[in-house]
Design a protein around this motif. Structure first.
Motif, short mmCIF file in Angstrom:
data_model
loop_
_atom_site.label_atom_id
_atom_site.label_comp_id
_atom_site.label_asym_id
_atom_site.label_seq_id
_atom_site.Cartn_x
_atom_site.Cartn_y
_atom_site.Cartn_z
N PRO A 1 9.70 52.59 51.10
CA PRO A 1 10.72 53.50 51.65
C PRO A 1 10.14 54.84 52.08
O PRO A 1 10.68 55.49 53.00
CB PRO A 1 11.70 53.67 50.49
N VAL A 2 9.04 55.27 51.45
CA VAL A 2 8.39 56.52 51.85
C VAL A 2 7.85 56.39 53.27
O VAL A 2 8.11 57.24 54.14
CB VAL A 2 7.25 56.87 50.87
N ASP B 1 8.68 54.20 55.52
CA ASP B 1 9.79 53.99 56.44
C ASP B 1 10.43 55.33 56.82
O ASP B 1 10.74 55.58 57.99
CB ASP B 1 10.84 53.07 55.81
N GLY B 2 10.59 56.20 55.82
CA GLY B 2 11.15 57.52 56.10
C GLY B 2 10.26 58.33 57.02
O GLY B 2 10.75 59.03 57.92
N ARG C 1 10.59 57.28 60.60
CA ARG C 1 11.87 57.67 61.21
C ARG C 1 11.93 59.16 61.54
O ARG C 1 12.82 59.60 62.27
CB ARG C 1 13.03 57.33 60.26
N ALA C 2 11.00 59.94 61.00
CA ALA C 2 11.03 61.39 61.19
C ALA C 2 10.38 61.79 62.50
O ALA C 2 9.43 61.15 62.97
CB ALA C 2 10.34 62.08 60.03
#
Length: 250
Positions: free
Chosen positions: A185-186, A188-189, A192-193
């Motif tokens: 999830p890190v 993935d985040g 997305r940034a």
């Protein structure tokens, strides 16, 4: 790039893998130089959203290579490069970390470790001090805990490392897959940034750390060089290489 640092790319994430099995990824002059060059290259690459720093074998880094140590200035430059890189740097640790390797860990923005990882500031046991690695560590890590582990050289595990702020999270699973689950999830985040937003946000987070580098790097580099040249350091390092107790043990 030579075989000491391998590079892989996947969906905007560049992974730099330390691969120096002969010395358990110890920070030799060659390894430090190659890693610094890679960070410069990918820090300027617009297609790279973030950098993952990881390793082969069961050791992330055994600390400074006592047979081929980098100059203190080179290690300071490497850690500062990680802190100042306009891309987030994520440490993926599936093994042990000692001494100077903890400086790399402290310089990273995010770090996750498997539950088999162990950590130790072993400098005092070979006659030196964790001088230059304090530049990224002191602003980010619990000071009472650092006092204990700096002064004693004790080994501690990932849960404690997370509690004191040395790493971001400890995986429940003992193998590398557990670390990858924590980091999924890190990453993935980060994908997305916005790249510009990531760079500016990182500047906010690292401003005080970089201020410490600017104020204290020269003094701590001098202290490190002084200690490494001392008689007690020569005895401690010789004892370590010969796998015996140092003369001062009581």
């Amino acid at each position: 790039m030579t075989d000491l640092v391998h590079t892989a790319h996947h969906r905007g994430i560049t992974t730099l893998t330390l691969d120096s099995p002969a010395n358990r990824n110890a920070l030799s002059a060659a390894l430090v130089g190659e890693l610094a060059d890679a960070l410069t290259r990918y820090g300027d690459d617009h297609d790279v959203r973030a950098v993952v720093l990881t390793h082969t074998g069961n050791t992330f880094s055994a600390g400074a290579d006592l047979r081929d140590p980098p100059p203190p200035e080179a290690l300071v430059e490497l850690m500062r490069k990680i802190v100042a890189l306009p891309k987030p740097v994520v440490a993926r640790v599936a093994g042990h970390v000692r001494a100077g390797g903890l400086g790399l860990l402290g310089a990273c923005d995010i770090a996750a470790a498997s539950d088999r990882a162990t950590f130790a500031f072993t400098e005092v046991r070979v006659g030196v001090a964790p001088a230059v690695i304090s530049l990224p560590l002191l602003p980010r890590t619990d000071p009472r805990a650092l006092a204990r582990y700096y002064l004693t050289g004790e080994t501690f595990g990932p849960a404690e490392a997370a509690r004191i702020g040395l790493i971001t999270a400890a995986a429940d699973d003992g193998d590398a897959d557990g670390v990858d689950e924590v980091l999924a999830p890190v990453l993935d985040g980060l994908r997305r940034a916005s790249p510009e937003a990531l760079a500016e946000t990182k500047r906010l987070l690292t401003a005080k750390v970089l201020q410490g580098f600017d104020q204290d790097a020269s003094r701590l580099t001098g202290l490190s060089a002084q200690l490494f040249a001392s008689p007690q350091a020569r005895e401690g390092m010789t004892a370590f290489l010969e796998r015996r107790d140092p003369a001062w043990l009581v």
